[in-house]
Design a protein around this motif. Structure first.
Motif, short mmCIF file in Angstrom:
data_model
loop_
_atom_site.label_atom_id
_atom_site.label_comp_id
_atom_site.label_asym_id
_atom_site.label_seq_id
_atom_site.Cartn_x
_atom_site.Cartn_y
_atom_site.Cartn_z
N PHE A 170 5.09 5.91 -8.56
CA PHE A 170 4.13 5.46 -9.57
C PHE A 170 3.12 4.51 -8.92
O PHE A 170 3.43 3.35 -8.66
CB PHE A 170 4.90 4.79 -10.71
N ASP A 171 1.94 5.03 -8.65
CA ASP A 171 0.84 4.21 -8.13
C ASP A 171 0.10 3.66 -9.36
O ASP A 171 -0.32 4.44 -10.23
CB ASP A 171 -0.08 5.11 -7.28
N VAL A 172 -0.06 2.35 -9.41
CA VAL A 172 -0.65 1.77 -10.63
C VAL A 172 -2.11 2.17 -10.83
O VAL A 172 -2.65 1.98 -11.93
CB VAL A 172 -0.49 0.23 -10.71
N VAL B 118 7.48 13.55 -8.06
CA VAL B 118 6.53 13.34 -9.16
C VAL B 118 5.57 12.23 -8.69
O VAL B 118 6.00 11.10 -8.45
CB VAL B 118 7.25 12.92 -10.46
N TRP B 119 4.32 12.58 -8.53
CA TRP B 119 3.32 11.67 -7.95
C TRP B 119 2.36 11.25 -9.04
O TRP B 119 1.44 11.98 -9.39
CB TRP B 119 2.59 12.41 -6.81
N ILE B 120 2.61 10.07 -9.61
CA ILE B 120 1.78 9.56 -10.71
C ILE B 120 0.71 8.68 -10.07
O ILE B 120 0.99 7.57 -9.61
CB ILE B 120 2.65 8.78 -11.72
N ASP B 121 -0.51 9.17 -10.00
CA ASP B 121 -1.51 8.56 -9.11
C ASP B 121 -2.88 9.13 -9.48
O ASP B 121 -3.00 10.30 -9.83
CB ASP B 121 -1.14 8.94 -7.65
N ALA B 122 -3.93 8.31 -9.35
CA ALA B 122 -5.29 8.84 -9.54
C ALA B 122 -5.67 9.75 -8.37
O ALA B 122 -6.54 10.60 -8.50
CB ALA B 122 -6.29 7.69 -9.62
N ALA C 255 -4.65 12.16 -4.71
CA ALA C 255 -3.68 13.18 -4.29
C ALA C 255 -2.87 12.74 -3.07
O ALA C 255 -1.79 13.27 -2.82
CB ALA C 255 -4.41 14.49 -4.00
N ASP C 256 -3.39 11.80 -2.28
CA ASP C 256 -2.66 11.24 -1.13
C ASP C 256 -2.11 12.30 -0.19
O ASP C 256 -1.03 12.14 0.39
CB ASP C 256 -1.53 10.30 -1.61
N VAL C 257 -2.87 13.38 -0.01
CA VAL C 257 -2.41 14.45 0.87
C VAL C 257 -3.46 14.76 1.95
O VAL C 257 -3.53 15.84 2.50
CB VAL C 257 -1.94 15.68 0.02
N ASP D 271 0.85 -1.19 0.00
CA ASP D 271 0.00 0.00 0.00
C ASP D 271 0.89 1.24 0.00
O ASP D 271 2.04 1.20 0.43
CB ASP D 271 -0.96 -0.03 1.19
N HIS D 272 0.32 2.34 -0.49
CA HIS D 272 1.13 3.54 -0.78
C HIS D 272 1.55 4.32 0.47
O HIS D 272 2.31 5.27 0.37
CB HIS D 272 0.33 4.46 -1.73
N SER D 273 1.05 3.93 1.65
CA SER D 273 1.34 4.75 2.84
C SER D 273 2.83 4.88 3.10
O SER D 273 3.29 5.93 3.57
CB SER D 273 0.63 4.17 4.07
MN LIG Z 1 -1.55 6.47 -4.09
#
Ligand SMILES: [Mn+2]
Length: 321
Positions: free
Chosen positions: A245-247, A124-128, A130-132, A101-103
């Protein structure tokens, strides 16, 4: 051949659904797929390889921290990740992180700043997504939606939504201080790619700090190569760049095996070209691939796509060093 350190982080704990911890081995299994790739993982020898395993059995146990779920178990993962990434930056030419998981990405950022406290970091946050989010603003309390917030010195209290306990607040501050300081990253030095599913609190903090957003349509119209060069110019003032890079940045037609797919994402060839071009930039020292959940997949397709991209990134890095 470049010296590449591989850091694998097998964790489900920050996610909504369990299974992302298996994504790490799903990519490994994908490497057995064709003759030329059988030995791909052999390049990551002892000191060039770390594997961090979270206590995933506790995924369903009650959490004391509903707005920062399982944070007490995520703190040690951050600490281990931080150390491993710092070592990687010192020992190797390049570091690749494959995480569940991205945490844990906040732990990766902690490791970069721990290694280079005075260097300015671009992300560079490649992701659907924002994770903020943070415990004050998150609806779900899932920590895979918070890694960027662990690295910035802004709790976005203007958008406060939850009343969090003093214990949660203390844990959150502890998490943010891993790596030596809590102002590791300026949101202005974040470039989002393929961002499309995010909430008011996130919109607000992104606008406040003026993070750059590159949409899927921009990648499609300009081409991934041009976008990578645009990113490089935008982060010109940064000393070191981390690409995550989050798939789920990929279109659901490709990203079958991930926990939170969202329509309107990148095609696999676009992501591959973007990551290859970014991997060629001198300032890019670390790339992460994350959120592959093979339990949601058929025929390990997501991991095969991820392995193809991983192999391609390594080829570019080999040419660099
Ligand atoms: Mn993510």
């Amino acid at each position: 051949m470049a010296k590449i350190k591989l850091v694998e982080i097998c964790s489900d704990l920050g996610g909504r659904t369990a299974g992302a911890s298996l994504g790490i081995d799903a990519i490994r299994i994908a490497s057995y797929g064709s003759r030329g790739d059988y030995s791909f993982y052999e390049r990551f020898e002892e000191e060039m390889y770390d594997r961090i395993v979270a206590p995933n059995n506790s995924f369903h146990s009650e959490t004391q921290y509903p707005f920062a779920r399982r944070i007490e178990k995520i703190i040690p993962i951050y600490e281990e990740t931080c150390k491993s990434v710092t070592d990687g930056l010192y020992q190797a030419d390049f570091t690749i992180v494959i995480s569940g998981d991205h945490s844990s990405a906040g732990g990766t950022i902690a490791g970069i700043k721990n290694a280079y406290p005075n260097k300015r970091l671009g992300v560079v946050w490649i992701d659907a997504h924002a994770d903020v989010h943070n415990p004050y603003t998150s609806d779900s309390g899932n920590m895979h939606g918070m890694p960027l917030a662990t690295a910035i010195n802004d709790n976005n209290l203007e958008c406060r939504f939850n009343e969090i306990s003093s214990e949660t607040s203390a844990m959150w501050e502890k998490l943010k201080h891993i790596g030596g300081r809590k102002d590791k990253l300026d949101m202005a030095d974040v470039v989002y790619v393929a961002l499309r599913d995010y909430e008011h609190a996130e919109r607000s903090i992104i606008a406040k700090h003026n993070s750059k957003i590159i949409r899927t349509i921009d990648v499609r119209q300009l081409g991934a190569k041009d976008v990578a060069l645009q990113i490089s110019r935008h982060l010109e003032h940064c000393d070191i760049i981390y690409v995550s890079f989050d798939v789920d940045s990929l279109d659901p037609s490709v990203s079958i095996g991930t926990g939170t797919p969202f329509e309107g994402g990148l095609y696999a060839y676009e992501a591959k070209e973007l990551l290859r071009t970014l991997a060629a930039l001198d300032k890019v020292k670390l790339i992460e691939i994350t959120e592959i959940n093979p339990t949601l997949d058929i025929e390990n397709k997501m991991a095969k796509t991820a392995f193809d991209i991983l192999k391609s990134i390594c080829r570019v890095i080999d040419l660099r060093f």
